[in-house]
Design an enzyme around this catalytic site. Structure first.
Site, PDB file in Angstrom:
ATOM      1  N   ALA A   1       0.830  -1.207   0.000  1.00 23.27           N
ATOM      2  CA  ALA A   1       0.000   0.000   0.000  1.00 23.27           C
ATOM      3  C   ALA A   1       0.867   1.261   0.000  1.00 23.27           C
ATOM      4  O   ALA A   1       1.411   1.649   1.038  1.00 23.27           O
ATOM      5  CB  ALA A   1      -0.920  -0.011   1.221  1.00 23.27           C
TER       6      ALA A   1
ATOM      7  N   ALA B   1      -1.410  11.109  -3.494  1.00 30.75           N
ATOM      8  CA  ALA B   1      -0.059  10.656  -3.856  1.00 30.75           C
ATOM      9  C   ALA B   1      -0.149   9.454  -4.787  1.00 30.75           C
ATOM     10  O   ALA B   1      -0.503   8.354  -4.358  1.00 30.75           O
ATOM     11  CB  ALA B   1       0.723  10.281  -2.603  1.00 30.75           C
TER      12      ALA B   1
ATOM     13  N   THR C   1       3.257   4.690 -14.200  1.00 29.14           N
ATOM     14  CA  THR C   1       2.625   4.839 -15.522  1.00 29.14           C
ATOM     15  C   THR C   1       3.693   4.832 -16.629  1.00 29.14           C
ATOM     16  O   THR C   1       4.888   4.968 -16.357  1.00 29.14           O
ATOM     17  CB  THR C   1       1.866   6.181 -15.603  1.00 29.14           C
TER      18      THR C   1
ATOM     19  N   PHE D   1      -6.373   1.723  -3.916  1.00 31.02           N
ATOM     20  CA  PHE D   1      -5.965   0.740  -4.944  1.00 31.02           C
ATOM     21  C   PHE D   1      -5.073  -0.363  -4.368  1.00 31.02           C
ATOM     22  O   PHE D   1      -4.070  -0.724  -4.997  1.00 31.02           O
ATOM     23  CB  PHE D   1      -5.160   1.404  -6.069  1.00 31.02           C
TER      24      PHE D   1
ATOM     25  N   ARG E   1     -11.528 -18.999 -40.479  1.00 34.45           N
ATOM     26  CA  ARG E   1     -12.656 -18.140 -40.838  1.00 34.45           C
ATOM     27  C   ARG E   1     -12.619 -17.817 -42.344  1.00 34.45           C
ATOM     28  O   ARG E   1     -11.646 -17.254 -42.843  1.00 34.45           O
ATOM     29  CB  ARG E   1     -12.570 -16.836 -40.035  1.00 34.45           C
TER      30      ARG E   1
ATOM     31  N   THR F   1      -0.023   4.025  -2.729  1.00 31.70           N
ATOM     32  CA  THR F   1      -0.846   5.077  -3.339  1.00 31.70           C
ATOM     33  C   THR F   1      -1.907   5.624  -2.377  1.00 31.70           C
ATOM     34  O   THR F   1      -2.484   4.886  -1.579  1.00 31.70           O
ATOM     35  CB  THR F   1      -1.536   4.509  -4.603  1.00 31.70           C
ATOM     36  N   GLU F   2      -2.133   6.924  -2.502  1.00 35.22           N
ATOM     37  CA  GLU F   2      -3.145   7.619  -1.679  1.00 35.22           C
ATOM     38  C   GLU F   2      -3.944   8.550  -2.580  1.00 35.22           C
ATOM     39  O   GLU F   2      -3.532   8.811  -3.715  1.00 35.22           O
ATOM     40  CB  GLU F   2      -2.447   8.466  -0.611  1.00 35.22           C
ATOM     41  N   PRO F   3      -5.029   9.130  -2.046  1.00 36.00           N
ATOM     42  CA  PRO F   3      -5.789  10.076  -2.875  1.00 36.00           C
ATOM     43  C   PRO F   3      -4.892  11.195  -3.413  1.00 36.00           C
ATOM     44  O   PRO F   3      -5.021  11.607  -4.561  1.00 36.00           O
ATOM     45  CB  PRO F   3      -6.843  10.634  -1.912  1.00 36.00           C
TER      46      PRO F   3
ATOM     47  N   GLU G   1       2.169   0.310 -11.000  1.00 31.49           N
ATOM     48  CA  GLU G   1       3.626   0.183 -10.784  1.00 31.49           C
ATOM     49  C   GLU G   1       4.395   1.221 -11.604  1.00 31.49           C
ATOM     50  O   GLU G   1       5.480   0.962 -12.114  1.00 31.49           O
ATOM     51  CB  GLU G   1       4.135  -1.229 -11.112  1.00 31.49           C
TER      52      GLU G   1
HETATM   53  C1  LIG Z   1      -6.160  -1.569 -10.663  1.00 28.26           C
HETATM   54  C2  LIG Z   1      -5.083  -0.839  -9.930  1.00 28.26           C
HETATM   55  C3  LIG Z   1      -4.356  -1.487  -8.951  1.00 28.26           C
HETATM   56  C4  LIG Z   1      -3.363  -0.820  -8.242  1.00 28.26           C
HETATM   57  N1  LIG Z   1      -2.692  -1.469  -7.231  1.00 28.26           N
HETATM   58  C5  LIG Z   1      -1.888  -0.764  -6.391  1.00 28.26           C
HETATM   59  C6  LIG Z   1      -1.325  -1.360  -5.232  1.00 28.26           C
HETATM   60  O1  LIG Z   1      -1.480  -2.568  -4.975  1.00 28.26           O
HETATM   61  N2  LIG Z   1      -0.622  -0.586  -4.381  1.00 28.26           N
HETATM   62  C7  LIG Z   1      -0.402   0.731  -4.610  1.00 28.26           C
HETATM   63  O2  LIG Z   1       0.241   1.379  -3.802  1.00 28.26           O
HETATM   64  N3  LIG Z   1      -0.910   1.329  -5.726  1.00 28.26           N
HETATM   65  C8  LIG Z   1      -1.642   0.621  -6.611  1.00 28.26           C
HETATM   66  N4  LIG Z   1      -2.180   1.217  -7.735  1.00 28.26           N
HETATM   67  C9  LIG Z   1      -1.941   2.623  -7.958  1.00 28.26           C
HETATM   68  C10 LIG Z   1      -1.062   2.909  -9.162  1.00 28.26           C
HETATM   69  O3  LIG Z   1       0.274   2.562  -8.908  1.00 28.26           O
HETATM   70  C11 LIG Z   1      -1.248   4.402  -9.521  1.00 28.26           C
HETATM   71  O4  LIG Z   1      -2.554   4.517 -10.069  1.00 28.26           O
HETATM   72  C12 LIG Z   1      -0.219   4.917 -10.482  1.00 28.26           C
HETATM   73  O5  LIG Z   1       1.058   4.954  -9.884  1.00 28.26           O
HETATM   74  C13 LIG Z   1      -0.561   6.312 -10.990  1.00 28.26           C
HETATM   75  O6  LIG Z   1      -0.946   7.171  -9.969  1.00 28.26           O
HETATM   76  P1  LIG Z   1      -2.318   7.994 -10.084  1.00 28.26           P
HETATM   77  O7  LIG Z   1      -3.381   7.047 -10.483  1.00 28.26           O
HETATM   78  O8  LIG Z   1      -2.511   8.768  -8.852  1.00 28.26           O
HETATM   79  O9  LIG Z   1      -2.109   8.961 -11.304  1.00 28.26           O
HETATM   80  P2  LIG Z   1      -1.374  10.390 -11.280  1.00 28.26           P
HETATM   81  O10 LIG Z   1      -0.045  10.273 -10.622  1.00 28.26           O
HETATM   82  O11 LIG Z   1      -2.304  11.411 -10.775  1.00 28.26           O
HETATM   83  O12 LIG Z   1      -1.140  10.624 -12.825  1.00 28.26           O
HETATM   84  C14 LIG Z   1      -2.160  11.075 -13.708  1.00 28.26           C
HETATM   85  C15 LIG Z   1      -1.548  11.255 -15.083  1.00 28.26           C
HETATM   86  O13 LIG Z   1      -0.473  12.216 -15.018  1.00 28.26           O
HETATM   87  C16 LIG Z   1       0.703  11.652 -15.532  1.00 28.26           C
HETATM   88  N5  LIG Z   1       1.880  12.143 -14.811  1.00 28.26           N
HETATM   89  C17 LIG Z   1       2.065  12.230 -13.473  1.00 28.26           C
HETATM   90  N6  LIG Z   1       3.293  12.684 -13.198  1.00 28.26           N
HETATM   91  C18 LIG Z   1       3.903  12.881 -14.389  1.00 28.26           C
HETATM   92  C19 LIG Z   1       5.205  13.328 -14.778  1.00 28.26           C
HETATM   93  N7  LIG Z   1       6.145  13.630 -13.888  1.00 28.26           N
HETATM   94  N8  LIG Z   1       5.489  13.398 -16.100  1.00 28.26           N
HETATM   95  C20 LIG Z   1       4.537  13.062 -17.029  1.00 28.26           C
HETATM   96  N9  LIG Z   1       3.296  12.639 -16.718  1.00 28.26           N
HETATM   97  C21 LIG Z   1       2.997  12.533 -15.424  1.00 28.26           C
HETATM   98  C22 LIG Z   1       0.539  10.138 -15.314  1.00 28.26           C
HETATM   99  O14 LIG Z   1       1.386   9.403 -16.169  1.00 28.26           O
HETATM  100  C23 LIG Z   1      -0.931   9.975 -15.631  1.00 28.26           C
HETATM  101  O15 LIG Z   1      -1.097   9.919 -17.029  1.00 28.26           O
HETATM  102  C24 LIG Z   1      -3.116   0.541  -8.512  1.00 28.26           C
HETATM  103  C25 LIG Z   1      -3.834   1.188  -9.524  1.00 28.26           C
HETATM  104  C26 LIG Z   1      -4.812   0.520 -10.226  1.00 28.26           C
HETATM  105  C27 LIG Z   1      -5.583   1.232 -11.278  1.00 28.26           C
END
Ligand SMILES: Cc1cc2nc3c(=O)[nH]c(=O)nc-3n(C[C@H](O)[C@H](O)[C@H](O)COP(=O)(O)OP(=O)(O)OC[C@H]3O[C@@H](n4cnc5c(N)ncnc54)[C@H](O)[C@@H]3O)c2cc1C
Length: 389
Positions: free
Chosen positions: A123, A129, A365, A155, A265, A125-127, A363
């Protein structure tokens, strides 16, 4: 340059293939239709993992795992990645940072996790972070020789099924002290707030957790105070390589289904593979898979040979970026070749199409992987990626 994969490694691949076909594929449609598997099915799958010797493949035998090399793990994860609905996740990989735990932590968390008696979830990720974990606001305040954990995590994959969490928090709210804590889910103050629905069907949930003043003994600190990022980096390397291998398997399965369909097909008096539009799609898919496989196997083998730790992180990003994006392109083409049948949920290709989308997000983006790769190019030169060392 010998590119032969040793027989012992291929045996692991065969074992995982048999496991996926015998134990995972048969549950795919029920999981898709019902959104979950019954507890008794999950229990029998857990036993099947143990019987197949696939439990804890990422940990040493000393710690209760199977001690597989990274290439062997990659071969296993490729085969498991062919399963839809995230069913590969029933084969547990206790988080790598647990290997840095104390003897007591290994006894209480790592060894029972390898054996399948316990299960953890990670864990971070946060709202507030996501891509930038420095913004974490979950804190562990020191009072009277204890830590008190407060905050919210989103998540948390497998958090519903797990019995403990590895929580990334800042000690005393200080971002200079990112630290990992082992948090048993049944402690007072640990609460599941919500289990949202996502685009994919996934065998477990991704709940949101709230921690309200959860009391933790100092023995629950994993690693050192302030070492949270460093340990999480190890987790990222492993998770990114696993994702890359899963994506490779997913792409191969979709391509095989599409190839067979193109053969059988018939439209306008001939198999659709005889139309160049279809043939060219299959050609592109085959080449993308070949490139993906070459990259992912190479990086796993390099790490097994003792690649410098900094380069390990750099290369794992390349594998995750390329495999997650290339598999998306391959599966999209596979769906197109299947026509309307590819759009039906009973088709593995339709399910893979949705499953694979998250691999460009979790893990780190794709943008974050590119930022890591760009930074490495700046620091080490292009040859960190384009060279052969
Ligand atoms: C199904 C699912 C399972 C998950 N499981 C886990 C888990 O087990 N544990 C855990 O801790 N997290 C988990 N996550 C969280 C996941 O790691 C995050 O969603 C991911 O790291 C992106 O963070 P965010 O969603 O807050 O997007 P944000 O960080 O808000 O990003 C939004 C957009 O901005 C872009 N962006 C952000 N910063 C930059 C930058 N510096 N340069 C260019 N673009 C940027 C991103 O690429 C993205 O397109 C999970 C997510 C999902 C959807």
């Amino acid at each position: 340059m010998d590119l032969t994969i040793p027989t012992a490694d291929l045996e692991w691949k065969e074992r995982a293939k048999a496991f996926a076909e015998t134990h995972l594929f048969p549950h795919e449609v029920a999981l898709e239709l019902n959104g979950h598997l019954p507890p008794e099915t999950l229990a029998s799958l857990r036993q099947a993992v143990i019987d197949a010797g696939l439990n804890g493949i990422n940990h040493s035998r000393e710690d209760g795992g199977q001690g597989l090399s990274l290439l062997q793990q990659t071969l296993v994860n490729e085969e498991l990645g062919k399963a839809t609905g995230g069913l590969w996740a029933v084969v547990w990989h206790p988080a790598i940072p647990l290997r840095y735990g104390t003897a007591e932590q290994k006894r209480d968390y790592l060894t029972p996790s390898c054996a399948g008696r316990r299960r953890g979830a990670y864990a971070i990720t946060e709202p507030g972070a996501g891509s930038d974990p420095r913004l974490v606001s979950t804190r562990a305040d020191r009072r009277g020789g204890k830590y008190y954990l407060s905050g919210e995590k989103w998540f948390v994959t497998t958090g519903d099924y797990a019995d403990y969490l590895i929580v990334h928090a800042h000690v005393d709210g200080d971002p200079e002290k990112p630290t990992l804590f082992l948090v048993d889910k049944d402690l007072p103050g640990v609460r599941v707030q919500r289990i949202p629905k996502f685009m994919h069907t996934y065998v477990f949930g991704h709940p949101e957790f709230v921690f309200e003043n959860v009391e933790l003994a100092p023995s629950k600190v994993l690693g050192q105070i302030g070492q949270g990022f460093e340990l999480t980096k190890d987790w990222f390397v492993e998770a990114r390589l696993q994702i890359a291998a899963n994506c490779l398997g997913a792409a191969i399965r979709a391509a095989e289904v599409a190839n067979a369909h193109a053969e059988g097909r018939v439209q306008f008096g001939r198999p659709i593979r005889d139309f160049q539009a279809i043939e060219f799609m299959l050609a592109d898919m085959a080449v993308e898979i070949m490139a993906m496989k070459s990259l992912v196997y190479r990086i796993a083998a390099e790490i097994d040979r003792g690649l410098d730790r900094k380069l390990v992180h750099a290369r794992a990003s390349a594998a995750k970026l390329y495999a997650s994006e290339a598999s998306g392109r391959v599966i999209d083409k596979a769906l197109q070749i299947l026509g309307g049948r590819g759009y039906m949920r009973e088709s593995p290709v339709e399910r893979l199409y949705r499953d694979i989308r998250v691999d460009r997000i979790w893990e780190g983006t794709s943008e974050i992987q590119r930022a890591i790769i760009g930074g490495q190019i700046k620091k080490r030169g292009l040859s960190a990626y384009t060279g052969w060392a």
